[in-house]
Each structure stands twice: as structure tokens, then as C-alpha cells.
Enzyme design. Structure first.
Site, PDB file in Angstrom:
ATOM      1  N   SER A  83       0.796  -1.235   0.000  1.00  0.00           N
ATOM      2  CA  SER A  83       0.000   0.000   0.000  1.00  0.00           C
ATOM      3  C   SER A  83       0.827   1.283   0.000  1.00  0.00           C
ATOM      4  O   SER A  83       0.250   2.369  -0.021  1.00  0.00           O
ATOM      5  CB  SER A  83      -0.921   0.009   1.229  1.00  0.00           C
ATOM      6  OG  SER A  83      -0.175   0.296   2.393  1.00  0.00           O
ATOM      7  N   SER A 124      -8.796   3.133  -4.213  1.00  0.00           N
ATOM      8  CA  SER A 124      -8.051   4.268  -3.653  1.00  0.00           C
ATOM      9  C   SER A 124      -8.175   5.529  -4.501  1.00  0.00           C
ATOM     10  O   SER A 124      -8.215   5.467  -5.735  1.00  0.00           O
ATOM     11  CB  SER A 124      -6.576   3.875  -3.564  1.00  0.00           C
ATOM     12  OG  SER A 124      -5.774   5.007  -3.319  1.00  0.00           O
ATOM     13  N   GLU A 126      -5.828   7.268  -5.132  1.00  0.00           N
ATOM     14  CA  GLU A 126      -4.623   7.324  -5.973  1.00  0.00           C
ATOM     15  C   GLU A 126      -4.958   7.006  -7.433  1.00  0.00           C
ATOM     16  O   GLU A 126      -4.193   7.346  -8.330  1.00  0.00           O
ATOM     17  CB  GLU A 126      -3.563   6.340  -5.453  1.00  0.00           C
ATOM     18  CG  GLU A 126      -2.773   6.857  -4.273  1.00  0.00           C
ATOM     19  CD  GLU A 126      -1.868   8.035  -4.637  1.00  0.00           C
ATOM     20  OE1 GLU A 126      -0.991   7.862  -5.484  1.00  0.00           O
ATOM     21  OE2 GLU A 126      -2.054   9.128  -4.071  1.00  0.00           O
ATOM     22  N   TYR A 148       1.452   1.776  -7.918  1.00  0.00           N
ATOM     23  CA  TYR A 148       0.389   1.472  -6.938  1.00  0.00           C
ATOM     24  C   TYR A 148      -0.974   1.902  -7.482  1.00  0.00           C
ATOM     25  O   TYR A 148      -1.938   1.134  -7.446  1.00  0.00           O
ATOM     26  CB  TYR A 148       0.688   2.195  -5.616  1.00  0.00           C
ATOM     27  CG  TYR A 148      -0.474   2.142  -4.637  1.00  0.00           C
ATOM     28  CD1 TYR A 148      -0.700   1.011  -3.852  1.00  0.00           C
ATOM     29  CD2 TYR A 148      -1.354   3.226  -4.507  1.00  0.00           C
ATOM     30  CE1 TYR A 148      -1.775   0.969  -2.958  1.00  0.00           C
ATOM     31  CE2 TYR A 148      -2.416   3.189  -3.617  1.00  0.00           C
ATOM     32  CZ  TYR A 148      -2.628   2.061  -2.848  1.00  0.00           C
ATOM     33  OH  TYR A 148      -3.692   2.013  -1.968  1.00  0.00           O
TER      34      TYR A 148
END
Ligand code: NAP
Ligand code: F7E
Length: 326
Positions: A83, A124, A126, A148
Site C-alpha cells: 500500500s 483508492s 490514488e 500502486y
């Protein structure tokens, strides 16, 4: 019927809060843990006599099938991942395997063993990366900026695909940054709160950081696991943004954290190129309107309270007043 939840990533920040919540809701909680030469159960040590930990790894398909067959959970929360964004640049293949393909392994295990299992995927913010819209919602297109983020986008879409292909009750929470005294020390918020505590206690003299101008929508992890649980209680699976709707810079986090103990961050923060990333996510701010409307979810901890909670907890921890879980 017994409500039985399997949590992957139970030893992580979110896993420990989710386990507490599900126990309070009357669930039998099973936590999947991977083999390690050292014990990594610090965050769930206080729950050890109330939960079962079982071995398994997102890299190993057979272990997942076996685990589902043996323990027959009614809900699976997939929180396990590599993560840390910075590490994903130096270990991109591992990150893709665990954080991306690991989701397919688990979904396929569910499809094979019991397609009635309800599934939560830890997506996420992200995935929004170099944002194309402000604020970000469930309809904002993705533009990930790290291995990620790319892996999470794969995990997100394979969850949608299994929902549409096999009619699984599979939901994704697109969670924005959430923090707590249990946050890993490598993430910027905990790095700051922990170093502020050390400086205050006289065991550190500086804080080395990278990009102070990055802005994040930071909430409290204890609030965010409630949203995960609520998603799996809905009649229909869906995807939800979970955020506070406020954004603050790393610089502002420093200012509040140092200010809380009567210090000026500018005297202690040193910029270190080593903490810059090959590609940065400059600004994240989410709109939790759908989660509020459908799930009835709202955040309860304001930004300043989150920062001071983390600094106070680290001072207590480092001065020996409290154990790691408070
Ligand atoms: P975390 O503290 O880093 O915990 C990650 C967990 O994954 C740990 O329990 C770790 O186990 C486990 N894990 C790693 N590789 C594994 C593997 N191959 N097989 C099985 N387990 C493995 O993460 P977190 O902050 O609690 O976040 C939970 C989830 O939400 C993650 O998927 C993360 O990517 C996602 N997320 C987090 C945030 C946030 O702001 N916190 C925001 C959006 C999404 P060990 O203890 O053995 O290392
Ligand atoms: O960085 C900047 C850094 O590592 C936040 C994960 O939970 O949230 C997390 O990812 C910002 C970045 O979190 C340092 O460049 C400056 O802009 O705390 P972070 P993250 O990358 O936002 C998302 C939603 C997840 O899904 C992830 O799993 O802070 N920054 N100086 C620094 N960051 C770190 N770590 N260390 C520094 O020294």
C-alpha cells in the site's frame, strides 16, 4: 445465520479498526495473515482472544480457495495490499501482483467456492492521480500516477467486471487518505506526528520530508471502516467515494502538528530529495455526496483534531504512557 467476516490485511491500520467494528456488530471475525519470521500483530494484539487468524497470501490462489472452503465467510473485506506509493516505484512488479492481481485471485476464489459471499475491495483515490476534475467523484475518470495507482485501478475494474460477469455482490470503496495513531510510520502523517513527538521529547532534532506542497483529503481511519461495512449491508453492490471534502497541504499538516506542541515547523523541517517521487499526485479532494446520501455516512473527525490526536498519541506512546493501540 452467523455473520462471519474474513478480513485480508487485518494486521494493517484499517484491518484493526474494521475488526473492532465488526466484532461490535456481532460478527465472527477471521483475519487472513501471511507467513512472516516476525510477528506483525501489534495492531490486533488487543483482539487476539476475540478473532481467529488464519494463514493465507494474496499471492497464492490455493491458500485463498482453501481458506474460503474451510471458514465459509458471508462477507470478505479485501484490505491486503502493498500500500505504500513510494515503494511501488521500486517494486512495481510485486505491487502489481499483490495489489492488482491479488484482487482477481480472491474474486475468483469467491466465484468458485461461494458466489453469495459479499465482497469489499479497498480502492483508492490514488486512481485519480493527475486529477482531471475537482472535486473527484465516482464519475471522475482515472489517471493514476504510480505503479500502486495503476494496480489499484486494475483491482477496481476487475471488481466491477466480476460483479457484472458473475452477479457477485462486489463493491469498491474509493477511499481518500485516512490516518490514525495506527498509521504506518512511513506515511507522511504518522512520520510527522511521530517525529514531532520525538522532537518534543528531545530524542530527535529534525524532520526530513519531500514535497510539502502536495495536498490531500485526510480523514480518520476509524470513520472510513464504517463506510466499508455499510457498503456490504446494501441490497445492491456499488462503488462509493469516501472522503471529507476538504484538502490540506503537507506543509499545513506540519504547521498544525508542530504548533500543537508549541513549536515552529520551519525550524525543524528539512527538505530531502530522497522523499520526492518520480511522478507526484499534487491534489486530491473528494466529494462524499453519494456515500452520505445512500449509506448515511459522514466523517466525524475534523482535520485539526486528527492531527492533534496523532501527535498526542505519539507523545503518549514514546513517553511510555500508553501501548501501541489506544
Ligand atoms: P496497511 O496498513 O499498509 O496494511 C496492508 C495490509 O496488507 C497488512 O495487513 C499487510 O500484512 C497485508 N499484506 C500485504 N501484502 C500481502 C499479501 N501478499 N498477502 C496478504 N496480506 C498482505 O494498509 P491500510 O492503510 O490499512 O490500507 C488498507 C487497504 O486500503 C489497502 O489495500 C490500501 O491500499 C487501501 N487504501 C488505503 C488508504 C489509506 O489512506 N490508508 C486509502 C485508500 C486505499 P503485513 O502486516 O504482513 O505486512
Ligand atoms: O504521501 C508527500 C508525498 O505516503 C502523501 C496510501 O495510504 O493514501 C496513501 O498514499 C503525500 C505525497 O500517502 C514525504 O509525496 C512529502 O504527496 O502519506 P503518503 P499517499 O502517497 O497519498 C492513498 C489514498 C493510498 O491509497 C495509499 O495506500 O506526502 N510527502 N514528504 C511524503 N510522503 C511520505 N510518505 N514521506 C515523506 O517524507
Amino acid at each position: 445465520m452467523t455473520k462471519r467476516a474474513l478480513i485480508t490485511g487485518i494486521t494493517g491500520q484499517d484491518g484493526s479498526y474494521l475488526a473492532e467494528l465488526l466484532l461490535d456488530e456481532g460478527y465472527e471475525v477471521i483475519g487472513m495473515v501471511r507467513r512472516s519470521s516476525t510477528v506483525t500483530f501489534e495492531r490486533i494484539a488487543h483482539l487476539q482472544d476475540r478473532i481467529a487468524t488464519v494463514p493465507g497470501d494474496l499471492l497464492d490462489q490455493a491458500s485463498l480457495i482453501d481458506l474460503l472452503r474451510t471458514h465459509r465467510p458471508t462477507e470478505v473485506y479485501n484490505l491486503a495490499a502493498q500500500s505504500f506509493v513510494q515503494t511501488s516505484f521500486s517494486q512495481p512488479v510485486l505491487t502489481g501482483d499483490v495489489t492488482g492481481l491479488g484482487v482477481t485471485r480472491l474474486l475468483d476464489a469467491i466465484r468458485i467456492v461461494d458466489p453469495d459471499i459479499r465482497f469489499y475491495q479497498a480502492s483508492s483515490s490514488e486512481m485519480f492521480g493527475k486529477v482531471v476534475e475537482v472535486p473527484q467523484s465516482e464519475d471522475t475518470p482515472f489517471y493514476p500516477r504510480s505503479p500502486y495507482g495503476v494496480a489499484k485501478q486494475y483491482g477496481h475494474w476487475i471488481t466491477v467486471n466480476y460483479r457484472e460477469s458473475y452477479d457477485l455482490h462486489a463493491s469498491s470503496g474509493i477511499l481518500f487518505n485516512h490516518e490514525s495513531p495506527r498509521r504506518g510510520l512511513e506515511f507522511v502523517t504518522r512520520k510527522i506526528s511521530n517525529t514531532v513527538a520525538k522532537i518534543k521529547l528531545g530524542t530527535a532534532s529534525e524532520l526530513r520530508l519531500g514535497n510539502l506542497e502536495a495536498e490531500r483529503d485526510w480523514g480518520f481511519a476509524g470513520d472510513y471502516v464504517r463506510a466499508m461495512y455499510l457498503m456490504l449491508q446494501q441490497d445492491a453492490p456499488d462503488d462509493y467515494v469516501v472522503a471529507t471534502g476538504e484538502t490540506h497541504s503537507v506543509r499545513r499538516f506540519c504547521e498544525v502538528a508542530f504548533g500543537h506542541v508549541g513549536l515552529d515547523y520551519e525550524q525543524y523541517v528539512v527538505i530531502d530529495e530522497a522523499f520526492y517521487r518520480p511522478a507526484e499526485v499534487d491534489l486530491l479532494i473528494g466529494t462524499p455526496a453519494k456515500a452520505e446520501k445512500v449509506l448515511g455516512w459522514t466523517p466525524t473527525v475534523a482535520f485539526e483534531d486528527l492531527v492533534t490526536m496523532m501527535v498526542d498519541a505519539d507523545i503518549d506512546l514514546l513517553s511510555g504512557r500508553l501501548g501501541p493501540i489506544s
